[in-house]
Every structure is written in structure tokens, then in C-alpha cells.
Design a protein around this motif. Structure first.
Motif, short mmCIF file in Angstrom:
data_model
loop_
_atom_site.label_atom_id
_atom_site.label_comp_id
_atom_site.label_asym_id
_atom_site.label_seq_id
_atom_site.Cartn_x
_atom_site.Cartn_y
_atom_site.Cartn_z
N ALA A 155 60.40 55.80 15.76
CA ALA A 155 61.12 56.15 16.12
C ALA A 155 61.34 55.45 17.60
N VAL A 156 62.13 54.95 18.35
CA VAL A 156 61.60 54.26 19.41
C VAL A 156 62.73 54.95 21.22
N GLY A 157 62.17 55.45 21.66
CA GLY A 157 62.00 55.70 23.06
C GLY A 157 60.99 54.94 23.92
N ASN A 158 61.62 55.64 25.73
CA ASN A 158 60.30 55.76 26.75
C ASN A 158 59.76 54.21 26.82
N GLY A 159 60.44 53.62 26.64
CA GLY A 159 59.80 51.28 26.13
C GLY A 159 58.75 51.65 24.87
N ARG A 160 58.53 52.50 24.09
CA ARG A 160 57.66 52.21 23.38
C ARG A 160 58.18 52.54 22.26
N VAL A 161 57.53 52.20 20.75
CA VAL A 161 57.74 52.63 19.66
C VAL A 161 56.55 53.23 19.08
N TYR A 162 57.00 54.38 17.99
CA TYR A 162 56.53 55.58 17.48
C TYR A 162 56.21 55.54 16.30
N LEU A 163 54.51 54.61 15.43
CA LEU A 163 54.14 55.06 14.30
C LEU A 163 53.42 56.16 14.21
N PRO A 164 53.16 56.60 12.83
CA PRO A 164 52.60 57.62 12.21
C PRO A 164 51.66 56.59 11.34
N THR A 165 50.45 56.66 11.52
CA THR A 165 49.62 55.46 11.09
C THR A 165 49.14 55.83 9.55
N SER A 166 48.63 55.19 9.02
CA SER A 166 48.15 56.17 6.92
C SER A 166 47.47 57.04 7.18
N ALA A 167 47.19 57.74 5.83
CA ALA A 167 46.55 58.54 5.24
C ALA A 167 45.42 58.15 5.82
N ARG A 168 44.46 58.99 6.11
CA ARG A 168 42.79 58.66 5.62
C ARG A 168 42.29 60.33 5.66
#
Length: 637
Positions: free
Chosen positions: A498-511
Motif C-alpha cells: 500500500a502507498v500513502g502518507n508519502g510512504r510505501v507499506y510492505l509486509p515482511t516475509s514470514a519468520r
């Protein structure tokens, strides 16, 4: 937009391969994601096609029979599954190569458990073996890597590696995560995502580096937490009976109506009861749908001009139309000719919309239409030296164009004037980029595989561009670090980002979590102006993954996956503080969680709107799992 001749088909292409279809895949072969449903692969029909199955409510058929297993062979139509929905393990499929159905669609393949499912002691088998312990050096033995290193040397190497990870954006969060027994316990007590699936309150802080409390740059969201976030199953409909693998991706929520493509139809359901509100019959199957809709409830689709018949079960996707999501009427439908297709109709692979324009793209080029009238605004022209492969829509319209010769092509990103397709600016991607995807049209964020290094994600880097087409930042995002996915051959297809607030949000891989298995992760973000990681970080808790769905003003709406004994959750993450607020907690009984875990964010649709969550299948097959549903809706209150 004119088009150069498409590349010639590769040798030994199967005779039933649909023409001009892009190669499938997210970029590289991958194992099924841990617990994303994973009930196995559908099999192709055996022998001549039989009669169509009986129609069910709203044009949908009865549940499919129990699976028999098996994989499609050569000659099985590639229109289903659509590009990027799965392929044989161990090799990236090329043009014409048969591909297996996707993992995680609810089809049996040894009963792959979902996120948080019990492992070997419970008889599931397969996924979930305890991780192998690293080799330990005994007395008189050398550890991994050979010779003995001094303490000083090891400290220097560790420091250099840590700096490299931070600069590259990689796993910078790992240093602050610490022992996941603490992280899982904290999440379980405060966010509803812990070991016992407890709730412990609706809000929680993110990690140590969570936001400082400033309001989100994009303002407050519209989604509000109910007094009681406990949800019920509002309704569900079984998958229709089909004779092949059929693409049904796409859905919309418009007022009190949930809308979903069906078999040669589009169907509107009452969002509360699930009763059929209307059924739009079409001459053929929907094969692409816009992820956007207009403010007055109009959405674009691409569909086939005739019904599929065996043994090929394929018709070209040539018709573009717009559906009124309130009334269920097809407002118009059009097709275009030109470019390399001559007098034949142009075939499209995807469609989007922005403002008052609908734009469809594919290997044969792109065309645009007026949203209200269907009047053609531009189409492929054989005199052009570039081909519009596809478009990203929403707040702006952006084209991904393939230019140059067949032997030496290059990819160009262009923001377009929606009136005539005139480029407002152009940005040339690195020479090693063969495909690019539009993550967000405004602010403009492009995902691309640079130098064939993407891994399972389908992209290796994110490019942030300003409103004049200049590069703001390039963000390394290699495929083994993040859960986000982009299909390499489709332009507007990225998921779990997702993109918003001047940022891109990413989920990290499962750990690995305190459970001993790789079954937890975090959501982090990067600054679009600098490309650097921000202090945003929030955890899923053990036995769950946290995946971005969309922005809600400056807040991030995310989905926390279900475990075997707890339902999934919908979370609102404050864009300023990065605090979590639980909007919805789905039923956690075994039957409900099994159904919920059969859906995957990689290929199915997940729509949350006003206290309702709609999960719907992206494709169905002849031998679908008997409990697999076409759509399941959850509601609070």
C-alpha cells in the motif's frame, strides 16, 4: 497508440495455447506460502466437455465435486488459470508451457495447513517441520566457513553487515524484534494476534520505533472501530460448477451491494443478507476487471465475445464494457481493431479506470474509452514504435510502454493526459527491466525486476517518481524479504502493498515465532522521498501474518490471517502513531477458520468496507475442494 509487431511465439508452443497471452508467474517459482489455504491443484477435464452444470443462486452453480488430483497437461488452455496464478514448481514457465493451478485456492494437495495450523503432532504433515538447527562446531572442529576468527574480526563483520542491511532497507527490523516469545506475547496481550488468539484490547503500540504521534499526513480515515469487533458470517455462496479452470478475479462494494463476476455474468448481492440483487448476463466469461470504480458506481470489465466450449475452453478477451454496480446494467461494450492485429479484434489482458476514462492493455497494445459513452479515445496504431502494455489507474492514469526493437526493447513509464493519451512525462526504466508494474499512480510508485533478481515477489526494486517524472528514490525490495507480490506480465496487479502518507507499506516475509515455525511477520514502511526505512513497525503476533489491504485516508487497513483455532482480523493502523485498532474479529471455530484459510491474499479478493469483509475466489476449477466457497462475507454488529 501504435504498436510494433509482437515477438514471435516461442518454439514448441502447444496447439491449444491461447494466442498473445503473457507468460505466467510472479517472477520465479515458489513454494506455496505457509498456510495460505493450500488445498491442492485442480485437474483438467478428462475427455470431451460435458453439459454445463446447473445454475445456482444469482447465476452461480452448485458446489464442485470432490477433487481427484492431477495437473493440466500440454494443450490445456492458459486463459485459465490467468497469468501469474501458479505454475509448476522448480521451473519458471515460458510461453506455451503448461502450468499448474495456484497454491492456496482451496484445492486439495496433501491438505496444506493454513497460517498457524497445528503441525506434525496433529497429523497435518508437510509444511511446518521444525527448522533445522545450525551446525555447531565441536571440540577441535572448525565452524561453518572454515578457519577460526578472532572476536574483533567477528564484531567488525557483524557491524558492517548491520549497516549494509539498514542502508539497503532489508531486514532492519530484525535487530529490534528480539526474542519472538516476547513479541508474540506482547501482540497476544494487546492486539489480538498472539499465541492464544486473545484480544486484550483494541489498540496497541507498534514496535519501539513506532510513530511519534504526529497526525497522519493523508488525514484521518473513515473506518471506525465498532463497540464490539466480534464478527459473524453474514453469508456465503459455494463455487459454481465448471468444466475447466475459470478466472473469476475481481469484486466491488457499492453502497449496499457486493458485486462479483460469475459464469458468463456479473452478479450483485445484498451486502447484508447475500440475496441476489441482480444478475447481468454476458455473452462470454469476464477475464479482467478494474480494481477501481467511479464515484457514481461504475466499473470496467473485459470479457469474451462468446461462451467457452471444450476441449479448449478458450475465447479471446476482446470486449470492453462498463457495469453500473447499482442497477446491474451493462452501460456499453466496445472492441477495437488495429495495430498488428489488422482487421482482427485487439485482445486485452487487463483493464483499469481513472476519472472519466477506461483503459485496457495487453501484449497487442492498449486502448482507452470514455467511461460514460464508450467512445474510443485512442487505440493501437501500426505506425507507433511503442506498445502500451497496460495502465495503472485511480487518481491518475499511467502507462507502461514497451519501446524499441524486438531484439533491444526498453520499458518507459508515462503519465497520460486522459483526453487523448498524450504523455505528460516519460521515465525510462533501467535497461535490464523487461516488465514493470504500477503500485500507485499518484504518488507514482513503480515495481520492477531489475536484472532478473526479483525472486518470488516478481519485483526487486520500487521506483518513486515525482509529478514531473523525475526519480525521487529507488528502494531495494528483494523477493525473499517481503510478502508483497507483483505479477511480472500485468501492469496493475500488485498485492499486499500500500502507498500513502508519502510512504510505501510492505509486509515482511514470514519468520520464526515463539511457536517454532515461520508463522509471523511485521509491516514496515519506506519513505518515498528518500527511499530510507522509517521507524514504522507493527507486529502480527505468533501464528499470524499481517498483510496490507488498502489505505483509509492516512490509516492503513490490514488483514491478520486466521490460524487453525482463531479467525482472521481486520486491523486499522494509525498512519501517525502506527497503533493498531481491531475493526473486526472473525469466527474462530474450526469450520469457519478452515473456510477462511482457503482464501489467499495472493490471488483471491479481499474487500473491507464499513464493518464488512468480503473474501471471494479469484478462480475456480472442475475439481474444487467441496467446502470451498465462491464468496464469504463477515459483518460486525
Amino acid at each position: 497508440m501504435t504498436q510494433p509487431p509482437p515477438p514471435p511465439p516461442p518454439p514448441n508452443q502447444p496447439p491449444n495455447q491461447p494466442p498473445n497471452q503473457p507468460p505466467p508467474g510472479f517472477g520465479a517459482p515458489q513454494d506455496p506460502p505457509p498456510g495460505q489455504g493450500g488445498f491442492g491443484a485442480p485437474q483438467p477435464p478428462e475427455g470431451p466437455a460435458g453439459p454445463e452444470g446447473p445454475a445456482g443462486p444469482g447465476g452461480f452453480g452448485a458446489p464442485a465435486p470432490s477433487p481427484q488430483g492431477g495437473q493440466p497437461g500440454y494443450g490445456y488452455p492458459q486463459q485459465g488459470p490467468p497469468p501469474g496464478y501458479g505454475y509448476p514448481q522448480g521451473a519458471q514457465p515460458g510461453y506455451g508451457q503448461p502450468q499448474g493451478p495456484p497454491p492456496g485456492y482451496g484445492h486439495p494437495q496433501g491438505a496444506q495447513p493454513g497460517y498457524g495450523a497445528p503441525q506434525q503432532p496433529y497429523g497435518y504433515g508437510g509444511y511446518g517441520q521444525p527448522p533445522t538447527q545450525p551446525m555447531q562446531a565441536g571440540p577441535g572442529q572448525k565452524g561453518p566457513g572454515g578457519g577460526k576468527k578472532s572476536a574483533t574480526t567477528r564484531i567488525v563483520i557483524a557491524a558492517v553487515c548491520a549497516v549494509a542491511l539498514i542502508v539497503g532497507g532489508g531486514v532492519w527490523y530484525a535487530a529490534t524484534t528480539g526474542d519472538d516469545d516476547k513479541a508474540g506475547s506482547s501482540a497476544g496481550q494487546s492486539t489480538g494476534g498472539g499465541e492464544q488468539g486473545g484480544d486484550g484490547g483494541d489498540k496497541s503500540k507498534g514496535g519501539d520505533g513506532a510513530g511519534k504521534g504526529e497526525p497522519a499526513a493523508d488525514g484521518p480515515g473513515k473506518e471506525k472501530a465498532p463497540a464490539d469487533p466480534t464478527a459473524r458470517t453474514a453469508f456465503q455462496h459455494p463455487e459454481p460448477k465448471v468444466e475447466d479452470i475459470t478466472f473469476l478475479r475481481g469484486s466491488w462494494v457499492s453502497g449496499k451491494t457486493f458485486v462479483k463476476p460469475g459464469l458468463n455474468s456479473v452478479v450483485g448481492f445484498d451486502a447484508e443478507s447475500g440475496a441476489t440483487s441482480w444478475t447481468l448476463k454476458l455473452p462470454g466469461q469476464v477475464c479482467a476487471s478494474s480494481r477501481h470504480q467511479s464515484d457514481d458506481g461504475k466499473a470496467a470489465i473485459v470479457f469474451e465475445a462468446a461462451k467457452r466450449t471444450g476441449p479448449r475452453f478458450y475465447q479471446p478477451c476482446t470486449e470492453v464494457g462498463v457495469v453500473d454496480l447499482t442497477s446491474g446494467k451493462l452501460l456499453w461494450s466496445e472492441s477495437v481493431t488495429g495495430g498488428t492485429g489488422g482487421d482482427g479484434k485487439i485482445k486485452f489482458a487487463e483493464v483499469t479506470q481513472s476519472g472519466d476514462v477506461v483503459a485496457a492493455g495487453g501484449l497487442e497494445g492498449g486502448a482507452a474509452f470514455d467511461l460514460d459513452s464508450g467512445k474510443v479515445r485512442w487505440k493501437p496504431n501500426s505506425a507507433d514504435t511503442c506498445t502500451d502494455r497496460g495502465y495503472g489507474g485511480g487518481a491518475a492514469l499511467v502507462a507502461v510502454r514497451r519501446c524499441g526493437s524486438i531484439s533491444s526493447p526498453h520499458i518507459v513509464i508515462q503519465a497520460l493526459d486522459t483526453k487523448d493519451g498524450r504523455p505528460l512525462f516519460s521515465y525510462k526504466m533501467p535497461e535490464t527491466v523487461e516488465y514493470a508494474s504500477i503500485v500507485s499512480a499518484k504518488p507514482l510508485v513503480v515495481a520492477a525486476d531489475v536484472g532478473d533478481t526479483a525472486g518470488v515477489a516478481g519485483f526487486s526494486d520500487l521506483f518513486s517518481l515525482d509529478d514531473k517524472g523525475a526519480l525521487r528514490a529507488r528502494i531495494p525490495a528483494t523477493g525473499d524479504l517481503y510478502e508483497a507480490k507483483c505479477r511480472t506480465t500485468e501492469v496493475e496487479n500488485c498485492r499486499k502493498i500500500a502507498v500513502g502518507n508519502g510512504r510505501v507499506y510492505l509486509p515482511t516475509s514470514a519468520r520464526e515465532s515463539s511457536s517454532g515455525f515461520k508463522d509471523t511477520n511485521e509491516i514496515v514502511s519506506f519513505d518515498l522521498a528518500t527511499g530510507k526505512p522509517t521507524s514504522d513497525r507493527t507486529e502480527a503476533g505468533a501464528r499470524h501474518l499481517l498483510l496490507p489491504l488498502r489505505m483509509d485516508g492516512g490509516n492503513l487497513i490490514a488483514y491478520r490471517t486466521a490460524a487453525y483455532d482463531t479467525g482472521g482480523q481486520v486491523i486499522s493502523i494509525d498512519g501517525g502513531t502506527f497503533e493498531q485498532t481491531v475493526l473486526m474479529k472473525n469466527p474462530g471455530d474450526k469450520k469457519s477458520s478452515t473456510v477462511e484459510r482457503s482464501f489467499t491474499a495472493d490471488g483471491d479478493d479481499m474487500r473491507y468496507d464499513g464493518g464488512r469483509l468480503f473474501l471471494s475466489a479469484g478462480l475456480v476449477s472442475e475439481d474444487s475442494y467441496s467446502e470451498r466457497q465462491l464468496v464469504v462475507a463477515y459483518a460486525t454488529g
